[in-house]
Design a protein around this motif. Sequence first.
Motif, short mmCIF file in Angstrom:
data_model
loop_
_atom_site.label_atom_id
_atom_site.label_comp_id
_atom_site.label_asym_id
_atom_site.label_seq_id
_atom_site.Cartn_x
_atom_site.Cartn_y
_atom_site.Cartn_z
N PHE A 42 8.24 1.17 4.77
CA PHE A 42 9.41 1.76 4.14
C PHE A 42 9.10 3.20 3.79
N TYR A 43 10.05 4.09 4.04
CA TYR A 43 9.96 5.47 3.59
C TYR A 43 10.91 5.60 2.41
N LEU A 44 10.36 5.94 1.24
CA LEU A 44 11.11 5.95 0.00
C LEU A 44 11.18 7.35 -0.59
N VAL A 67 7.07 15.28 6.33
CA VAL A 67 8.44 15.11 5.82
C VAL A 67 9.39 16.00 6.59
N LYS A 68 8.99 17.24 6.84
CA LYS A 68 9.85 18.16 7.60
C LYS A 68 10.05 17.67 9.02
N THR A 69 9.00 17.12 9.64
CA THR A 69 9.10 16.62 11.01
C THR A 69 10.02 15.41 11.10
N ILE A 70 9.87 14.47 10.17
CA ILE A 70 10.63 13.22 10.24
C ILE A 70 12.05 13.39 9.73
N PHE A 71 12.22 14.04 8.57
CA PHE A 71 13.53 14.10 7.91
C PHE A 71 14.20 15.45 7.99
N GLY A 72 13.50 16.49 8.43
CA GLY A 72 14.12 17.79 8.62
C GLY A 72 14.28 18.62 7.36
N SER A 73 13.71 18.19 6.25
CA SER A 73 13.85 18.92 5.00
C SER A 73 12.54 18.81 4.22
N ILE A 74 12.16 19.89 3.55
CA ILE A 74 10.95 19.83 2.74
C ILE A 74 11.27 19.67 1.26
N ASN A 75 12.54 19.49 0.93
CA ASN A 75 12.95 19.35 -0.46
C ASN A 75 12.81 17.93 -0.98
N LEU A 124 14.88 5.40 2.51
CA LEU A 124 15.37 6.30 3.54
C LEU A 124 15.33 5.64 4.91
N ARG A 125 14.25 4.91 5.18
CA ARG A 125 14.09 4.28 6.49
C ARG A 125 13.23 3.04 6.35
N HIS A 126 13.58 2.01 7.10
CA HIS A 126 12.80 0.76 7.14
C HIS A 126 12.39 0.56 8.59
N VAL A 127 11.07 0.60 8.85
CA VAL A 127 10.54 0.43 10.19
C VAL A 127 9.91 -0.96 10.27
N ARG A 128 10.44 -1.78 11.17
CA ARG A 128 9.93 -3.14 11.33
C ARG A 128 8.97 -3.17 12.52
N HIS A 129 7.75 -3.57 12.24
CA HIS A 129 6.76 -3.79 13.29
C HIS A 129 6.54 -5.29 13.43
N ASN A 167 0.87 -1.16 0.00
CA ASN A 167 0.00 0.00 0.00
C ASN A 167 0.91 1.21 0.00
N THR A 168 0.80 2.06 -1.02
CA THR A 168 1.65 3.25 -1.10
C THR A 168 0.82 4.50 -0.85
N SER A 169 1.45 5.47 -0.20
CA SER A 169 0.81 6.77 0.01
C SER A 169 1.90 7.82 0.18
N PRO A 170 1.69 9.01 -0.39
CA PRO A 170 2.69 10.08 -0.22
C PRO A 170 2.59 10.69 1.17
N LEU A 171 3.71 11.23 1.65
CA LEU A 171 3.73 11.94 2.92
C LEU A 171 3.52 13.43 2.67
N SER A 172 2.86 14.09 3.58
CA SER A 172 2.66 15.54 3.46
C SER A 172 3.97 16.27 3.75
N LEU A 173 4.04 17.52 3.30
CA LEU A 173 5.26 18.31 3.51
C LEU A 173 5.54 18.52 5.00
N GLU A 174 4.50 18.69 5.81
CA GLU A 174 4.70 18.89 7.24
C GLU A 174 5.31 17.65 7.89
#
Length: 103
Positions: A94-96, A46-54, A83-88, A37-44
Amino acid sequence: MRYADRVTLHKTVGSGYNPETGKNEVQVDTGVILPCNTSPLSLERVKTIFGSINKEVASVRLQRPFKGNPDKAMIGGNRYNVLRHVRHRSESVFYLEEVSVWS
């Protein structure tokens, strides 16, 4: 949640010179195709998790936990870096980041 998309997860094997294109290219394994299941992340977010909006980041959820360590992915002909693999316990996320050429 629908798992209607397909993601191919790759691991980098090495890099080398490609005489056809005249450039150094990343070589990856054949990969594993999985429903997701894929979904885009919002700019807010992305800035919170990765520190960049680019960055244009998508989240990919798998039905089951994935034990490997892929660093490249492909969805619908588009290339992504992991970018990140979160194992639950019951799933993997996955954040791509979409890229034009794997590096």
